[in-house]
Write a protein that holds these residues in place. Structure first.
Motif, PDB file in Angstrom:
ATOM      1  N   VAL A  47     -13.883   6.936   1.854  1.00 30.69           N
ATOM      2  CA  VAL A  47     -14.569   6.682   3.121  1.00 30.69           C
ATOM      3  C   VAL A  47     -15.786   7.601   3.166  1.00 30.69           C
ATOM      4  CG1 VAL A  47     -14.281   6.566   5.611  1.00 30.69           C
ATOM      5  CG2 VAL A  47     -12.313   6.156   4.118  1.00 30.69           C
ATOM      6  N   LEU A  48     -16.972   7.018   3.304  1.00 33.43           N
ATOM      7  CA  LEU A  48     -18.214   7.786   3.204  1.00 33.43           C
ATOM      8  C   LEU A  48     -19.068   7.606   4.447  1.00 33.43           C
ATOM      9  CD1 LEU A  48     -17.855   5.990   0.272  1.00 33.43           C
ATOM     10  CD2 LEU A  48     -19.434   7.791  -0.423  1.00 33.43           C
TER      11      LEU A  48
ATOM     12  N   ALA B  33      -9.509   8.536   8.256  1.00 37.04           N
ATOM     13  CA  ALA B  33      -9.565   9.092   6.903  1.00 37.04           C
ATOM     14  C   ALA B  33      -9.400  10.608   6.918  1.00 37.04           C
ATOM     15  CB  ALA B  33     -10.897   8.730   6.246  1.00 37.04           C
ATOM     16  N   ALA B  34      -8.835  11.136   5.845  1.00 36.79           N
ATOM     17  CA  ALA B  34      -8.712  12.585   5.679  1.00 36.79           C
ATOM     18  C   ALA B  34      -9.948  13.087   4.951  1.00 36.79           C
ATOM     19  CB  ALA B  34      -7.460  12.912   4.873  1.00 36.79           C
TER      20      ALA B  34
ATOM     21  N   THR C 268     -10.721  10.276   2.310  1.00 35.10           N
ATOM     22  CA  THR C 268      -9.861   9.284   1.671  1.00 35.10           C
ATOM     23  C   THR C 268      -8.900   8.686   2.689  1.00 35.10           C
ATOM     24  OG1 THR C 268      -8.219  10.950   1.089  1.00 35.10           O
ATOM     25  CG2 THR C 268      -9.926  10.493  -0.545  1.00 35.10           C
ATOM     26  N   SER C 269      -8.460   7.495   2.360  1.00 35.69           N
ATOM     27  CA  SER C 269      -7.521   6.771   3.220  1.00 35.69           C
ATOM     28  C   SER C 269      -6.643   5.919   2.316  1.00 35.69           C
ATOM     29  CB  SER C 269      -8.328   5.892   4.178  1.00 35.69           C
ATOM     30  OG  SER C 269      -7.518   4.890   4.755  1.00 35.69           O
ATOM     31  N   LYS C 270      -5.434   5.650   2.767  1.00 31.10           N
ATOM     32  CA  LYS C 270      -4.635   4.679   2.020  1.00 31.10           C
ATOM     33  C   LYS C 270      -5.231   3.283   2.200  1.00 31.10           C
ATOM     34  CE  LYS C 270      -0.106   6.791   1.667  1.00 31.10           C
ATOM     35  NZ  LYS C 270       1.323   6.683   2.019  1.00 31.10           N
TER      36      LYS C 270
ATOM     37  N   TRP D 126     -15.990  -4.317  -4.347  1.00 29.41           N
ATOM     38  CA  TRP D 126     -15.350  -3.005  -4.134  1.00 29.41           C
ATOM     39  C   TRP D 126     -15.749  -2.367  -2.806  1.00 29.41           C
ATOM     40  CZ3 TRP D 126     -19.404   0.204  -3.624  1.00 29.41           C
ATOM     41  CH2 TRP D 126     -20.559  -0.028  -4.390  1.00 29.41           C
ATOM     42  N   LEU D 127     -16.709  -2.987  -2.108  1.00 32.12           N
ATOM     43  CA  LEU D 127     -17.107  -2.438  -0.800  1.00 32.12           C
ATOM     44  C   LEU D 127     -16.215  -3.059   0.271  1.00 32.12           C
ATOM     45  CD1 LEU D 127     -18.974  -0.659   0.887  1.00 32.12           C
ATOM     46  CD2 LEU D 127     -20.574  -2.579   1.003  1.00 32.12           C
ATOM     47  N   LEU D 128     -15.236  -2.297   0.760  1.00 34.49           N
ATOM     48  CA  LEU D 128     -14.242  -2.842   1.684  1.00 34.49           C
ATOM     49  C   LEU D 128     -14.765  -2.867   3.121  1.00 34.49           C
ATOM     50  CD1 LEU D 128     -11.141  -0.991   0.167  1.00 34.49           C
ATOM     51  CD2 LEU D 128     -12.074  -3.229  -0.452  1.00 34.49           C
ATOM     52  N   VAL D 129     -15.519  -1.848   3.511  1.00 35.63           N
ATOM     53  CA  VAL D 129     -16.175  -1.820   4.823  1.00 35.63           C
ATOM     54  C   VAL D 129     -17.603  -1.327   4.598  1.00 35.63           C
ATOM     55  CG1 VAL D 129     -16.202  -0.822   7.141  1.00 35.63           C
ATOM     56  CG2 VAL D 129     -14.004  -1.322   6.042  1.00 35.63           C
ATOM     57  N   GLY D 130     -18.576  -2.128   5.001  1.00 34.36           N
ATOM     58  CA  GLY D 130     -19.969  -1.759   4.743  1.00 34.36           C
ATOM     59  C   GLY D 130     -20.675  -1.264   5.994  1.00 34.36           C
TER      60      GLY D 130
END
Lengths: 382, 382
Positions: free
Chosen positions: A46-47, A85-86, A144-146, B25-29
């Motif tokens: 997660v960015l 997300a952590a 990160t997240s599951k 691979w981009l799950l949430v944009g």
């Protein structure tokens, strides 16, 4: 002594000295062309990136440097919290005026590193450059997240209940208190230069003795991102949608409504407005509800919860250390409204829809609120 | 029409329209609190951040907006290239003056997105804010590399040969050409306002007709990061150390020497100085060697190669599309020197050690070069 008296390498070393030892997953850290990290197994990443710009997001006249560093990371941690997300790592990019005192530089980094340490966020790299204008602090965060546990804005359904963590309005009040103190200090200084008249009455004393003032100011200067709550919500799959209130509750409700294609009805009487903020707004003839929902900087989480997961939310609330207050409901209608008890009955007004032009966007909370209030539709009595 | 006439959401949509479809691979944009991505399997991640600040790294008077966007990503791609990593995603954070024309905003994004597309780098998120001062474009990039293949600066050993890709000096010359053109244009405009004298001789004509001028200017405005070369070097394990020349060859040799604890001896006669840049510097009485090694912005790769991996480098050179020129050697001694043929024999001088104070650090290439030259030790004849 300013940063201009140091080399870039010396400044980087001052940052490194303020960081904890590198974690084992950091294969190449500060000092090469880029950082190299081992990804966390069985997680998605997660960015987010957010910038604080002097003169837009903070005023160095009354925001101390450690708070600048703290807030720059807090806004990013809050984005991760909103995704459930952590946090894991951050990159710190600073554009600095040459005249910045080295003590301020150190304090900015201390504020940043202190919050990073409390949330186990390692600074793996960054960038230093001069700025010919404002101080700019740009932070990228990676957490990160599951899989399938990341919280998005688009999962709310009609009938879902809306909750908000903690209290709202304190940061907005805190900012105004700081602005008022700064104005009074300037006025005092100007008067002192002429004749030493007494100005110890009125607003000045109100700002310094009201209960909750220091708490409001602290909420503005050093917001605590709701990282633990976000990860608890994600792990327990308790939320159908989530957003942080960096741009205020009014904006947050609109964002969830739009992304989830639902309406939202807020109940003004249920809003957990900070008591100190409420008293302060009321003492100035301001509407605590409008001030609290239109202002940003609260960094609480707004959470939608489906009827089948209410018990999971209760479990999260038991394990967490923050109250979760029921403030509204998602509706079939696409309207975003707030119900208020008024003389003569209940009114239902449109929630201010936020600023409209980039001229006023991303300004201080107060700018946003003022801009937003231009777009408030008239109240509809019923 | 400026960006102040648009909402933040409209500006974000203008960016999204310029991006290719989201990869799987981009799950949430773009559009949520943060982006969510699926990590690449069996890879480590390589992260870097770099900022371009108006008035420090570029001058809007002669750098067109598409080049601003292009360069902001190029400097980051170059960092990944220096690590041997394949780019994957970027985050774009913009602090924008309200008076920025919307056409310039679009062009900045076009320049950025164009280069991103050519290097399969997906923009997964970002941030927009106003700036009360300069335009600031802050880019975070994330790439991937196989484990133990990332190229660092610290692996060079005495006896390793040094190679540089492409040519050097062109960007430095290009920047000066642009600065000169801008000065002449200003002078012309000033003269036009008074009397219309002819100023079509001298530097102006030299700048517009010299062979290679446009190539130098293009090298400055739209540098091509050596991503393919970097990944080839990494996959073939051909390099013991690698760095990009964003801060110039002189700085790059010092960085490798320091990180690897070796000395470096460069051979001035072997340096692949761009012919147009060499001619331009010589025509102005400047030393092409010093100008070319002290200036940054080349974005070539400087590579150390051990004696046992020379054949791998040859294989990389065959598969790549760039010349790799042998320019020096790593030594036991910790000195970083450059050998030059001069009247009366060979001299060996210390390589300028780069700027020393943050006052001048991270300035334009020319600032760096001028600052650096203060630190040149006297030549040692032998």
């Amino acid at each position: 002594v300013t940063i201009a008296d140091f080399t870039e390498r010396e400044l980087v070393m001052r940052i490194e000295r303020r960081l904890p030892p590198a974690p084992p997953w950091l294969l190449v850290g500060i000092g090469d062309d880029a950082a190299v990290v081992e990804p966390e197994r069985n997680r998605v990443e997660v960015l987010s990136v957010d910038a604080l710009v002097e003169g837009i997001h903070f005023d160095r006249a009354f925001v101390p440097p450690d708070a600048i560093g703290h807030r720059a990371l807090a806004v990013n941690l809050s984005d991760l919290a909103a995704m459930g997300a952590a946090p894991r790592l951050a990159l710190l990019s600073l554009a600095l005026p040459s005249a910045l005192p080295i003590a301020d530089f150190d304090a900015i980094v201390d504020g940043f590193a202190g919050l990073a340490g409390r949330h186990r966020t390692h600074v793996v790299g960054g960038n230093l450059t001069r700025s010919p204008g404002p101080l700019v602090i740009d932070v990228t965060i990676v957490g990160t997240s599951k899989r399938r546990q990341a919280l998005t804005r688009d999962g709310a359904r009609p009938g879902d209940e809306l909750f908000v963590s903690g209290t709202i309005g304190a940061a907005a009040a805190g900012l105004r208190m700081l602005e008022m103190r700064a104005r009074l200090a300037t006025a005092d200084a100007a008067q002192d230069a002429g004749n030493r008249a007494h100005r110890e009455t009125g607003d000045a004393s109100a700002a310094s003795v009201s209960p909750g003032v220091e708490r409001c100011i602290e909420r503005y200067l050093r917001p605590q991102p709701r990282v633990r709550l976000g990860t608890l919500l994600a792990r327990n799959r308790a939320a159908s949608a989530c957003i942080d209130l960096s741009d205020g509750l009014a904006d947050g409700t609109h964002q969830i409504a739009q992304a989830s294609r639902v309406g939202i009805q807020l109940d003004a009487q249920k809003l957990p407005i900070d008591p100190g903020a409420r008293a302060w707004f009321e003492a100035r003839g301001l509407d605590p509800v409008i001030e609290s929902i239109c202002a940003g900087d609260d960094y609480e989480l707004l959470v939608a919860v489906g009827p089948r997961t209410r018990s999971r939310l209760a479990a999260v609330a038991r394990h967490g250390d923050l109250p979760l207050t029921h403030i509204g409901v998602c509706t079939e209608s696409r309207a975003v409204t707030i119900r208020r008890e008024a003389v003569g009955g209940v009114t239902e007004e449109a929630v201010p829809s936020g600023y409209s032009h980039f001229r006023a966007a991303e300004g201080s909370s107060l700018d946003e609120a003022r801009s937003a209030s231009e777009h408030v539709e008239g109240p509809r009595s019923r």
